[in-house]
Design an enzyme around this catalytic site. Structure first.
Site, mmCIF file in Angstrom:
data_model
loop_
_atom_site.group_PDB
_atom_site.id
_atom_site.type_symbol
_atom_site.label_atom_id
_atom_site.label_comp_id
_atom_site.label_asym_id
_atom_site.label_seq_id
_atom_site.Cartn_x
_atom_site.Cartn_y
_atom_site.Cartn_z
ATOM 1 N N ASP A 119 -1.973 5.283 11.521
ATOM 2 C CA ASP A 119 -2.439 3.994 11.055
ATOM 3 C C ASP A 119 -3.090 4.252 9.697
ATOM 4 O O ASP A 119 -3.412 5.398 9.348
ATOM 5 C CB ASP A 119 -3.408 3.321 12.033
ATOM 6 C CG ASP A 119 -3.483 1.813 11.760
ATOM 7 O OD1 ASP A 119 -3.067 1.381 10.669
ATOM 8 O OD2 ASP A 119 -3.963 1.069 12.632
HETATM 9 C C1 BGC Z 1 -3.423 -1.907 10.764
HETATM 10 C C2 BGC Z 1 -1.956 -1.691 10.990
HETATM 11 C C3 BGC Z 1 -1.187 -2.006 9.731
HETATM 12 C C4 BGC Z 1 -1.731 -1.139 8.620
HETATM 13 C C5 BGC Z 1 -1.031 -1.336 7.310
HETATM 14 C C6 BGC Z 1 -3.920 -1.189 9.535
HETATM 15 O O1 BGC Z 1 -5.203 -1.568 9.215
HETATM 16 O O2 BGC Z 1 -4.143 -1.486 11.888
HETATM 17 O O3 BGC Z 1 -1.508 -2.485 12.053
HETATM 18 O O4 BGC Z 1 0.171 -1.828 9.927
HETATM 19 O O5 BGC Z 1 -3.093 -1.435 8.432
HETATM 20 O O6 BGC Z 1 -1.386 -2.501 6.704
#
Ligand code: BGC
Length: 725
Positions: free
Chosen positions: A271
């Protein structure tokens, strides 16, 4: 100084010679890694063998916020992921999730995943994935960062609208179909967030403590199905810790479960900002690092899996075995997507895609209550309709965090109602409340709405939650189960002056309805995407016969939710212990014999379905091969409609306590008025099994099982038993 490009005669001759050599070369054999006729694994190995150590390192971390390195020397392109599960995220600046502000990235907004789950129709999942991935292809994105499959453990979780409800089986089925739809177009789906990321509060560091059985029965099945049935090409680790170790480099989750037990051959991406340690990342299964904080373009080189990794290799502290494995995984995913010769062209924000979004929303809207058949609206008897509520005029696609979408258009509920009713009925709009004013001003708005409601033939309230802080959205949880902005008082007052009241509720999660007995019509419309307003109007007037069912329980209050009643949410800031164990959602409700506000699986139709007696083809068996349960279902109403027939398994006696019932099969059937169909379910051993933490595996114990079949978890119409010998 301006460089003037002048060709001398000699240079010209040189160029001609060079292009002749190139042309002759065209006929020559391509290197294996470029040869589309070769199997992917061979191409991966060939590409890997040609790469320098530095090129390998580059391939496994980001080079911008939403892209990661390719190998320019070999013509291997970059990766371009897009958030999120609900449609393309607007283009961002290179170094931060800040909108680039370009034109050309407006797209179709698809319904929230909770709405998709409410269709209980894997065909809709496939359509969703296919349609959305066409948009991704058009924008040159080879990875969609979705679907989200974290289980809804508490109605307060800010991101539940991005997930698919509280039941592992329903979530699995819907996720698999979405993934198949996406990947059928050579775009990688990235199932997220692995694992036990069920709250936003303290998400970056909270240590989630879940017992082994609960982990396997509730929180892992959707990921397992994504890997084993959906063959997903990318998985995203979660922010939180599991048993003390961050999930993006968690030995147990990534090495033991994902790789060894499930044989996953795809990429494990972090993530964004979820990586914390180079050595753990090397050895515990992280393949592709995204979103680690940066302050300059060079910072990408300082990612945990960049120079620090290279240094360790150069110093001889770690070998290249793990690196090669990571590179293989990334290349494999790329050969399946942006380096696939079969990759189709895409299309963006087309009328066809809007139609897809509309179809999905039409099947996902849930008719919760319909006293005295107040719905569908009888337009011929209406002269004046008052629409009340801020959500009637609020666009919802554009907020909520990483799943935000820049919709090319989004039909507002008020516009949808006007489009459909406006030329026959006078439509008056009163806000009734506002999310942006002081309480005294809301008082005034309320009074105006109530006055208007007195003079209307019908009041349509459009409220619920929104994407503002502390409502539905990423990085926060809701603070309360109540509706915000004094909507409860407003609804009570509207009901007191006009009995012809329908509430259209827009939200990604459950909320309290202290007014439930006073409002005859309640429609749960979720966040329905591009065609939102038109879909709502179609359901209200009956152009569409509602057929969605709840993928989550609506408890009366948080006292009816295991995590809350056991004080096991949101933890003490450092850790959260899932004390309710396997008793999540309806599993808790049934165990405690609680009457919910609206049960998991509940949803009404404008027609009526009658269930006959269920039968089973074998009463007892040593194994379950070929076991089939059948039930006749008849549409006894006067119009066509679709019913979601649900099969729950109840294990009469077992060595470990089991839920009263667990969803194990479902089928959505569309029936003409008067039509009957036999719905059959094949049952396998998995459907009878529970996870035994002593044996560390699933077991089906001999004994009697009941198959409970019905229209909702609290509306079982017929049952039949079976003995496993
Ligand atoms: C989120 C993800 C997301 C990523 C990219 C993170 O903060 O938890 O779900 O895909 O950001 O934007």
């Amino acid at each position: 100084m301006c460089y003037e490009f002048k060709l001398t005669k000699v240079k010209k001759i040189g160029l001609i010679l060079l292009s002749t050599v190139c042309a002759l070369n065209l006929g020559a054999q391509k290197p294996i890694y470029q040869d589309t006729a070769q199997p992917i694994e061979k191409r991966v190995e060939d590409a890997l063998a040609r790469m320098t150590l530095e090129e390998k390192i580059r391939l496994i971390h980001a080079n911008e916020i939403y892209s990661s390195w390719g190998v320019p020397r070999l013509g291997i392109p970059e990766n371009h992921p897009t958030d999120g599960p609900l449609g393309l995220r607007p283009e961002m600046k290179w170094n931060a999730p800040v909108h680039e502000g370009i034109s050309g990235d407006s797209c179709t907004s698809y319904p929230a995943l909770v709405c998709l789950a409410a269709t209980w129709n894997p065909e809709m999942g496939r359509l969703y994935g296919k349609s959305y991935s066409e948009e991704a292809l058009y924008r040159n994105k080879n990875i969609i960062l979705g679907p989200g499959v974290n289980i809804c453990r508490t109605p307060l979780n800010g991101r539940s609208f991005e997930y698919m409800g509280e039941d592992p089986y329903l979530t699995s089925q819907m996720a698999v179909s979405y993934i198949q739809g996406v990947q059928g177009n050579h775009v990688a789906a990235c199932v997220k967030h692995f694992a036990v990321n069920n709250q936003e509060t303290n998400r970056a560091d909270i240590n989630t403590i879940v017992d082994e059985r609960t982990l396997h029965e509730i929180y892992l099945p959707a990921f397992k199905a994504a890997v084993q049935e959906g063959n997903v090409w990318m998985v995203m680790g979660a922010y939180n810790k599991y048993n003390g170790q961050h999930c993006c480099h968690n030995q147990y989750l990534l090495n033991d479960i994902l790789r060894k037990e499930w044989n996953y051959d795809g990429v494990l991406a972090s993530d964004f900002g979820g990586t914390h340690d180079t050595k753990e990342a090397i050895f515990n299964g992280l393949d592709l690092e995204f979103g680690t904080a940066i302050d300059s373009i060079e910072s990408y080189d300082n990612y945990f899996l960049a120079f620090p990794y290279l240094e360790l290799i150069k110093k001889g502290e770690v070998g290249v075995k793990e690196l090669d494995e990571k590179v293989r995984r990334v290349l494999r995913m790329m050969y399946r997507t942006n380096m696939s010769a079969d990759k189709p062209w895409g299309s963006l924000a087309s009328p066809e895609h809007a139609d897809d979004a509309r179809k999905i929303a039409e099947e996902g809207i849930v008719l919760l209550q319909n006293k005295d058949n107040i719905l569908p609206l009888d337009i011929s008897r209406l002269k004046r309709v008052v629409v009340v509520g801020e959500n009637a005029v609020t666009k919802m696609s554009c907020g909520g965090g990483s799943s935000e979408v820049k919709a090319k258009y989004e039909v507002l509920p008020l516009d949808g109602i006007r489009n459909r009713l406006g030329n026959k009925v006078e439509i008056i709009y009163k806000p009734g409340y506002s999310s942006a004013v002081e309480p005294e001003e809301n008082e005034k708005l309320r009074m105006e709405a109530v006055e208007a409601a007195k003079l209307a033939d019908m009041v349509i309230f459009v409220g619920g939650l929104n994407k503002q802080p502390d409502q539905d959205g990423e990085s926060w949880d809701r603070k309360s189960y109540e509706l915000p902005y004094n909507q409860n008082e407003l609804i009570e007052e509207l009901a007191a002056v006009n009995s012809q009241l329908v509430a259209v509720m827009i939200s990604g999660n459950a909320y309290a309805m202290p007014w439930v007995k006073k409002v005859p019509g309640i429609v749960q419309a979720w966040y329905a995407g591009t065609e939102s307003g038109n879909v709502i109007a179609s359901v209200l007037v009956g152009d569409v016969n509602p057929s969605g069912k709840l993928p989550i329980t609506f408890p009366v209050s948080l006292k009816d939710n295991g995590a809350h009643v056991l004080n096991a949410y949101p933890g003490d800031g450092k850790k959260v212990e899932y004390k309710e164990g396997i008793y999540v959602g309806y599993r808790w409700i049934e165990k405690q014999k609680i009457k919910p506000l609206f049960a998991f699986g509940h949803g009404l139709s404008y027609t009526t379905f009658k269930y006959g007696n269920a039968t089973v083809n074998k009463k007892n068996m040593h194994d379950v091969e070929g076991l089939v349960v059948t039930v006749p279902v008849t549409n006894v109403g006067t119009r066509e409609g679709a019913e979601i027939v649900q099969l729950y398994v109840c294990d009469d006696k077992s060595s470990l306590p089991r839920p009263v019932k667990e969803l194990k099969r479902f089928s959505k059937v569309r029936l003409a008025a008067g039509e009957t169909c036999n719905v059959s379910f094949s049952i396998d051993k998995d459907a009878l099994s529970f996870y035994d933490p002593e044996l560390h595996r699933w077991v089906a114990e001999p004994g009697k099982f009941q198959f409970l079949i019905g229209s909702a978890s609290d509306d079982i119409r017929t049952k039949v038993s079976f003995e496993l010998e």
